[in-house]
Design a protein around this motif. Structure first.
Motif, mmCIF file in Angstrom:
data_model
loop_
_atom_site.group_PDB
_atom_site.id
_atom_site.type_symbol
_atom_site.label_atom_id
_atom_site.label_comp_id
_atom_site.label_asym_id
_atom_site.label_seq_id
_atom_site.Cartn_x
_atom_site.Cartn_y
_atom_site.Cartn_z
ATOM 1 N N VAL A 17 0.856 -1.177 0.000
ATOM 2 C CA VAL A 17 0.000 0.000 0.000
ATOM 3 C C VAL A 17 0.895 1.231 0.000
ATOM 4 O O VAL A 17 1.786 1.368 0.845
ATOM 5 C CB VAL A 17 -0.917 0.012 1.247
ATOM 6 C CG1 VAL A 17 -1.754 1.268 1.294
ATOM 7 C CG2 VAL A 17 -1.791 -1.221 1.273
ATOM 8 N N ALA A 18 0.667 2.110 -0.941
ATOM 9 C CA ALA A 18 1.451 3.351 -1.018
ATOM 10 C C ALA A 18 0.828 4.388 -0.100
ATOM 11 O O ALA A 18 -0.400 4.504 -0.008
ATOM 12 C CB ALA A 18 1.469 3.863 -2.450
ATOM 13 N N PRO A 19 1.656 5.166 0.616
ATOM 14 C CA PRO A 19 1.094 6.211 1.470
ATOM 15 C C PRO A 19 0.447 7.317 0.635
ATOM 16 O O PRO A 19 0.790 7.517 -0.535
ATOM 17 C CB PRO A 19 2.310 6.736 2.239
ATOM 18 C CG PRO A 19 3.480 6.284 1.481
ATOM 19 C CD PRO A 19 3.100 5.090 0.699
ATOM 20 N N ARG A 20 -0.488 8.012 1.243
ATOM 21 C CA ARG A 20 -1.204 9.064 0.517
ATOM 22 C C ARG A 20 -0.309 10.244 0.177
ATOM 23 O O ARG A 20 -0.505 10.914 -0.814
ATOM 24 C CB ARG A 20 -2.382 9.541 1.359
ATOM 25 C CG ARG A 20 -3.435 8.489 1.523
ATOM 26 C CD ARG A 20 -4.615 9.009 2.306
ATOM 27 N NE ARG A 20 -5.541 7.922 2.553
ATOM 28 C CZ ARG A 20 -6.167 7.721 3.694
ATOM 29 N NH1 ARG A 20 -5.983 8.555 4.683
ATOM 30 N NH2 ARG A 20 -6.983 6.707 3.835
ATOM 31 N N HIS A 21 0.678 10.528 1.042
ATOM 32 C CA HIS A 21 1.611 11.631 0.790
ATOM 33 C C HIS A 21 2.980 11.241 1.328
ATOM 34 O O HIS A 21 3.098 10.323 2.128
ATOM 35 C CB HIS A 21 1.109 12.931 1.417
ATOM 36 C CG HIS A 21 0.793 12.804 2.876
ATOM 37 N ND1 HIS A 21 -0.347 12.192 3.336
ATOM 38 C CD2 HIS A 21 1.489 13.173 3.970
ATOM 39 C CE1 HIS A 21 -0.343 12.203 4.659
ATOM 40 N NE2 HIS A 21 0.752 12.784 5.072
ATOM 41 N N ASP A 22 4.001 11.950 0.891
ATOM 42 C CA ASP A 22 5.374 11.646 1.270
ATOM 43 C C ASP A 22 5.596 12.022 2.732
ATOM 44 O O ASP A 22 5.399 13.173 3.132
ATOM 45 C CB ASP A 22 6.347 12.407 0.372
ATOM 46 C CG ASP A 22 7.776 11.986 0.615
ATOM 47 O OD1 ASP A 22 7.983 10.877 1.134
ATOM 48 O OD2 ASP A 22 8.683 12.765 0.282
#
Length: 139
Positions: A17-22
Protein backbone atom coordinates in the motif's frame (compact mmCIF):
# COMPACT_ATOMS: atom_id res chain seq x y z
CA UNK A 1 -18.65 -15.36 5.35
CA UNK A 2 -16.90 -18.60 4.62
CA UNK A 3 -13.28 -19.68 4.79
CA UNK A 4 -12.58 -18.92 1.12
CA UNK A 5 -13.61 -15.30 1.55
CA UNK A 6 -11.39 -14.95 4.62
CA UNK A 7 -8.43 -16.34 2.71
CA UNK A 8 -9.10 -13.96 -0.18
CA UNK A 9 -9.19 -11.02 2.23
CA UNK A 10 -5.95 -12.19 3.84
CA UNK A 11 -4.25 -12.34 0.44
CA UNK A 12 -5.40 -8.78 -0.24
CA UNK A 13 -3.74 -7.64 2.98
CA UNK A 14 -0.37 -8.81 1.67
CA UNK A 15 -0.50 -6.34 -1.22
CA UNK A 16 1.74 -3.26 -0.82
CA UNK A 17 0.00 0.00 0.00
CA UNK A 18 1.45 3.35 -1.02
CA UNK A 19 1.09 6.21 1.47
CA UNK A 20 -1.20 9.06 0.52
CA UNK A 21 1.61 11.63 0.79
CA UNK A 22 5.37 11.65 1.27
CA UNK A 23 6.23 11.29 4.96
CA UNK A 24 9.96 12.02 4.68
CA UNK A 25 9.48 15.75 4.18
CA UNK A 26 7.69 16.06 7.52
CA UNK A 27 10.25 13.84 9.26
CA UNK A 28 13.16 15.89 7.91
CA UNK A 29 11.47 19.14 8.93
CA UNK A 30 10.84 17.85 12.44
CA UNK A 31 14.45 16.71 12.91
CA UNK A 32 16.10 19.94 11.81
CA UNK A 33 16.47 22.61 14.50
CA UNK A 34 14.65 25.90 14.04
CA UNK A 35 17.82 27.99 14.34
CA UNK A 36 21.34 26.59 14.08
CA UNK A 37 23.42 27.14 17.20
CA UNK A 38 26.66 28.90 16.45
CA UNK A 39 29.69 28.04 18.55
CA UNK A 40 30.97 31.62 18.27
CA UNK A 41 27.87 32.98 20.04
CA UNK A 42 28.98 31.45 23.34
CA UNK A 43 31.68 33.25 25.29
CA UNK A 44 34.93 31.38 25.77
CA UNK A 45 35.10 32.23 29.46
CA UNK A 46 31.85 30.36 30.09
CA UNK A 47 33.36 27.21 28.62
CA UNK A 48 36.54 27.66 30.68
CA UNK A 49 34.55 28.26 33.88
CA UNK A 50 32.42 25.16 33.31
CA UNK A 51 35.54 23.07 32.66
CA UNK A 52 37.14 24.37 35.86
CA UNK A 53 33.96 23.63 37.84
CA UNK A 54 33.72 20.12 36.48
CA UNK A 55 37.38 19.53 37.24
CA UNK A 56 36.91 20.65 40.83
CA UNK A 57 33.84 18.45 41.15
CA UNK A 58 35.70 15.43 39.76
CA UNK A 59 38.68 15.96 42.09
CA UNK A 60 36.47 16.41 45.14
CA UNK A 61 34.45 13.29 44.32
CA UNK A 62 37.56 11.21 43.73
CA UNK A 63 39.10 12.41 46.98
CA UNK A 64 35.87 11.71 48.84
CA UNK A 65 35.70 8.18 47.46
CA UNK A 66 39.39 7.62 48.13
CA UNK A 67 38.93 8.52 51.81
CA UNK A 68 36.20 5.97 52.51
CA UNK A 69 37.62 3.30 54.86
CA UNK A 70 35.20 0.58 53.68
CA UNK A 71 36.14 0.78 50.00
CA UNK A 72 39.89 0.86 49.32
CA UNK A 73 39.27 -0.23 45.71
CA UNK A 74 37.56 3.12 44.90
CA UNK A 75 40.73 5.21 45.08
CA UNK A 76 41.79 7.39 42.20
CA UNK A 77 44.46 4.93 41.01
CA UNK A 78 41.94 2.08 40.71
CA UNK A 79 39.57 3.97 38.39
CA UNK A 80 40.60 1.86 35.36
CA UNK A 81 39.50 -1.35 37.09
CA UNK A 82 35.81 -2.21 37.23
CA UNK A 83 34.16 -1.43 40.54
CA UNK A 84 32.81 -4.42 42.48
CA UNK A 85 30.09 -3.73 45.04
CA UNK A 86 30.05 -5.45 48.41
CA UNK A 87 26.36 -6.30 48.05
CA UNK A 88 26.01 -9.32 45.69
CA UNK A 89 22.58 -8.12 44.56
CA UNK A 90 24.23 -5.11 42.89
CA UNK A 91 27.10 -6.99 41.25
CA UNK A 92 25.24 -7.75 38.01
CA UNK A 93 24.18 -4.14 37.56
CA UNK A 94 27.75 -2.97 38.21
CA UNK A 95 29.09 -5.30 35.51
CA UNK A 96 26.46 -4.18 32.99
CA UNK A 97 27.04 -0.47 33.68
CA UNK A 98 30.81 -0.87 33.40
CA UNK A 99 30.44 -2.72 30.08
CA UNK A 100 28.06 -0.02 28.81
CA UNK A 101 30.51 2.71 29.82
CA UNK A 102 33.36 0.98 27.98
CA UNK A 103 31.24 0.50 24.85
CA UNK A 104 30.17 4.14 24.92
CA UNK A 105 33.79 5.27 25.21
CA UNK A 106 34.70 3.15 22.19
CA UNK A 107 31.80 4.64 20.26
CA UNK A 108 32.90 8.14 21.27
CA UNK A 109 36.34 7.43 19.85
CA UNK A 110 34.70 6.88 16.49
CA UNK A 111 32.28 9.82 16.78
CA UNK A 112 33.75 12.22 19.37
CA UNK A 113 31.28 15.04 18.71
CA UNK A 114 28.10 12.99 19.06
CA UNK A 115 25.83 14.65 21.64
CA UNK A 116 23.69 11.53 21.93
CA UNK A 117 26.67 9.37 22.90
CA UNK A 118 27.86 12.00 25.36
CA UNK A 119 24.41 12.10 26.98
CA UNK A 120 24.36 8.30 27.23
CA UNK A 121 27.83 8.28 28.80
CA UNK A 122 26.74 10.92 31.29
CA UNK A 123 23.62 8.92 32.20
CA UNK A 124 25.72 5.79 32.62
CA UNK A 125 28.06 7.60 34.99
CA UNK A 126 25.07 8.89 36.97
CA UNK A 127 23.69 5.37 37.23
CA UNK A 128 27.06 4.07 38.40
CA UNK A 129 27.18 6.82 41.02
CA UNK A 130 23.67 5.92 42.16
CA UNK A 131 24.67 2.25 42.33
CA UNK A 132 27.63 3.14 44.54
CA UNK A 133 25.31 5.10 46.83
CA UNK A 134 22.98 2.11 47.05
CA UNK A 135 25.94 -0.13 47.89
CA UNK A 136 27.01 2.23 50.68
CA UNK A 137 23.46 2.33 52.07
CA UNK A 138 23.16 -1.47 51.94
CA UNK A 139 26.55 -2.10 53.53
Amino acid sequence: MNEFEWRRQLRELRAPVAPRHDLWTRIDAALEPAEPVRASSRPGWLLAASFAGLSLLAVSLSLRQGQLPDHPQTTVTASAQPWKPDDPRLAGAAIELDAARLELRQALEQAPHSPALQRLLSRTRQQQSRLRQLDQQAG
